[in-house]
Design a protein around this motif. Sequence first.
Motif, PDB file in Angstrom:
ATOM      1  N   THR A  43      36.262  36.454  44.707  1.00 23.80           N
ATOM      2  CA  THR A  43      35.178  37.380  45.008  1.00 23.80           C
ATOM      3  C   THR A  43      35.753  38.580  45.737  1.00 23.80           C
ATOM      4  O   THR A  43      36.458  38.416  46.742  1.00 23.80           O
ATOM      5  N   ILE A  70      37.951  34.958  48.878  1.00 21.56           N
ATOM      6  CA  ILE A  70      37.122  36.147  49.060  1.00 21.56           C
ATOM      7  C   ILE A  70      38.022  37.277  49.572  1.00 21.56           C
ATOM      8  O   ILE A  70      38.715  37.099  50.583  1.00 21.56           O
ATOM      9  N   LYS A 103      37.539  28.722  47.460  1.00 21.34           N
ATOM     10  CA  LYS A 103      36.907  29.995  47.181  1.00 21.34           C
ATOM     11  C   LYS A 103      37.672  31.141  47.838  1.00 21.34           C
ATOM     12  O   LYS A 103      37.679  31.260  49.063  1.00 21.34           O
ATOM     13  N   THR A 134      39.925  37.760  39.272  1.00 24.63           N
ATOM     14  CA  THR A 134      38.468  37.800  39.428  1.00 24.63           C
ATOM     15  C   THR A 134      37.778  37.016  38.318  1.00 24.63           C
ATOM     16  O   THR A 134      36.873  36.218  38.590  1.00 24.63           O
TER      17      THR A 134
END
Lengths: 322, 143, 659
Positions: free
Chosen positions: C453, C426, C424, C447
């Motif tokens: 994120t 970020i 993930k 994105t």
Amino acid sequence: MNLTEKMRQEAAQILESKEADLVIGWGGGEYYWQSPPLFLEDAAGAAELAFSPFIVNNLAKYLLEELESHEKAALFVKGCDTRGINRLLQDHRIQREAVLLIGVPCAGLADREKLKAAGYDAGLLQVERQGDSFILTLEGEEGAREVPAGEFLLDKCLECRYPNPLVYDRLLGEEVQKPRERDPMARVREVQKKPVDEKYAYWQEKLSRCIRCYACRNVCPACNCRECIFDQNAPRWVGKANQLSEKQNYNIIRSFHIAGRCIDCGECQRACPMDIPLMEINRKIIQDLTELYGEYEAGIDPTDVPPLGTYRAEDPAGFSER
Amino acid sequence: MSVAKEGFEPLIVAFCCNWCSYAGADLAGTGRMPYPANVRIVRVPCSSRVNPSFVIRAFQRGADGVIVAGCHPGDCHYHSGNFFTRRRLSVLRRLLEYMGIEPERFQVRWISGSEGAKFAQVMTDLTADIRALGPNRKLRDAL
Amino acid sequence: MKRVGVFVCWCGSNIAATVDIERVIAAARKMPNVVYASDNKYMCSELGQASIRESIEKENITRVVIASCSPRMHENTFRKTVAAAGLNPFYLEIANIREHCSWVHKEGEVGTVKAISLVRTAVAKAARNEPLTPSSLQITKRALVIGAGIAGIQAALDIADSGYQVDLVEKEPSIGGRMAQLDKTFPTLDCSACILTPKMVDVAQHDNITLHTYSVVEKVDGYVGNFTATIRKKSRGIDMEKCTGCGICYEKCPVKVDSEFEAGMAKRRAIYVPFPQAVPNKPVIDRENCRYFTQGKCKVCQKLCPAGAVDYELEDEVLTVEYGAIVVATGFDILDLQAYGEYGYGKHPDVLTSLEFERLVNASGPTGGKILRPSDGKPPRTVAFIQCVGSRDQAKGKAYCSKVCCMYTAKHAILLREKVPGAKPIVFYIDVRTPGKDYEEFYNRATDEYGATYIRGQVGKVYPEGDRLIIRGVDSLSARPVELEVDMVVLAVAVTARADAAGVGRMLGITTNAHQFFNEAHPKLRPVETHSAGIYLAGMCQGPKDIPEAVAQASAAAVKVVGLLNKDSLVGNPTVANVDESMCSGCLECTQVCPYDAIKEKSITERRGRETLTRTVAEVNEGLCQGCGACSVACRPGANNLKGFTNEQILAEVDAVCL
């Protein structure tokens, strides 16, 4: 052997041995206070040399002309004179190997005006230095009179920091110890304190006396250009009219031209026939340069770079840099 | 030294370096940024071209104020010219003050070629300062 | 007697609407030396110029004043006009009555009064204008490129392809620069090495390129067309002729130190090749760490070298070479993170700079391209990317935008997802800036397709908890505090100018801005030139830019170089300092203030009565002199004077201004 005898012996020996083809020294004059420059090419003339408490003339500037017709010149130099020598060396106006410097330690010279003021001028035949005293020989008086030297020294000698020559090949006599007796910057600070219009009035009064005789320039070892701007007609940097503005222009630019180069000898002020306190201007610049760009004394080391010939990126400014 | 100030229009001589301050003045023009017409520019290649004699001459001939403007330190077109300017004119400015000239009358400023607004502002402020001081009689030739 | 003609331009209504042209002309006619005055709606038009030429001939005008726009606009135009009429082009003076007058003094008649004053000043100067002739300068047909990153490589190749000799100087042991350290490149994700290494090989093989690696330019003298550079080729301790690049030497070297190329993520030996595709692919001995140089014994590499190429006694070689032009492509550094303790960099091994992350992703990097946490070697599940670390930060870092971070962070997010499935990314950002072809689309892919994120806001603190890292920050869109647990933090560190940029600038006589990036001559219209003629800029050394921009600028610089080298000779600047030898005292103070070393002492011999005297005077090299005039002011007697801005002229201008 006294200093006069030493000077004579030295000069004669230099010329006889052809160590130099010219000796520049001080002679005696008709009056006790005179000490004219003497130019000797022949050893026989050495007997005219005379040491006295009036050997104030800095002989260095004569080199500019004399070295054009002489291979090597020997020169008698006091402490202050050697700063003038360094000035000329730094300005590439003389070559060190073309001069033979005979150092003369100097505990300070006598001021005729001060003697006069004390009533000693008329009938005074001779003044000699002996320790901390001047020995005065007066006409028609039995024996000599002894006065404290300190009271009769030239003002500039009271402010002297270099009684001994800074550069020389030979030294006559012993080095002397002489503390600085007066803070040369005191007058600058006093003038500086005045409100701006009073300052202007002060200088207006002083500079309006200027007769543009250029004695200050002529005597100054830092004023050594082949052709001075003040003598030029095209362009005319300073007008010839007898008015205050031209006198101000002359005096401001003269002092600026020696900014960072003035050797602080005080000769300009002494030579001024109109008693303009020129050193108060020169020293203002010395003070500001020190304050802004660090301690610097001209005529000490001929290999350094004067403050207006260099810069640092982080220099402060004497104006707002906003 | 204060003289009648009414209706007084000062004359201000501005020595501007070609690469920064003169260009800054050009930009003030291009941007139509008004400033008093009292300011007269003399173009020099670099602020280091300004001889103190030029400054004195301006006062002699009747300037009420003189300003020397150059590139910011470090930005000199000629690399180091303005560093010499800074030293020379710092000394001159203090000397003139010492001789009794109001320091407002002789100024040195750094104005870049992109600072048109600053050029106009500096000239506006300078003119106002000089106007308040009144005509300069110091160092001036007899009329 | 000089015959001055005054030509007043209306510039349409630009001047004429404010300045009363009739009054200016009437006043001009009364000025000293003025014999003729006229006006024209557009002096710069062909008709206007023709009227000037005709009047010069008809009225026998010998000096010309044109009252118009700024001389910075049309001085050259009008010089040509004056020359076409048979006068020396430097007989022209311009009174700037537009920028300095009509455009800024619109109230009442002040504009007219000032315009008259400006004309009077120009007339006073023009009457003292002397004919000036520019010198002709020869051009050395060889170029120097400093720095062999992608910008330097591109510039060198383009110049060499045009048929000129190029010396490419690189201080590192290999060419390639920063680009060689990168993994993929945005927005196409092609592999950096795959597109760079062929160019590196081209450089090595090009007949017109002489490569000097592990070398520094120590000194540059001279001027456009005639530079002289001193290049120090540092000793590699390797005889490059004998070395075959077999690599045995560094396999057995007992010393291990952090590899600069790997951004400290891996070790190298004291004798080493910085990376496998290095050009030249021959080793260098790092004398600071080599056991033989530090302790006096070892010599393992020498014993093992089958070619006998290791020679500890080899000394630096110093070359002095002449060039006509120079391209500066010295690249960039990244910001020192000392002021950013809150991010935990240096304290926690899993807080990385983007350059370190770049090595981590790279197939030839320390992990073979596997993204693994330096602390425990495990792949990270969640990675926080913090942008603008030091960029756009006036308080602690750099005020400027580093320009490349938004894009490479999007790239990092994509690469993370590709290499660690399910991971993930970020991203903490201030603004996402994606101007550039296909850039916004690339960011959208990060994105939309790769699930990165993006949180708008800044991070206040990063600290370890257990084997993970806690990030505390603020989501500025919702104005709510954010606290996240992540496995790795990547800092998009600001790019900076090279630490030695100011020094290099001084050596070359080019300026830097407040952040030590080199200044271009004009931010829009002369973006690759510097203020020093013949010196050009390429790449990050001029300011943050990405690879395509660096390459474009390098090619532009190369064109400028080729254009210069194509010329047979150069026309010099005639407004140079000049010494009146009869007046010069030889004090040489002018030499101290000259930034170009253009004034030297000279011995002259002259007769004085019966004597022949030899004395020293100053002499100006007109090729080197750029005409600042600092020396003319340093000269007390005015023996040194600046042509075109003489003491006489400026004093006359001052007199006229004050009338």
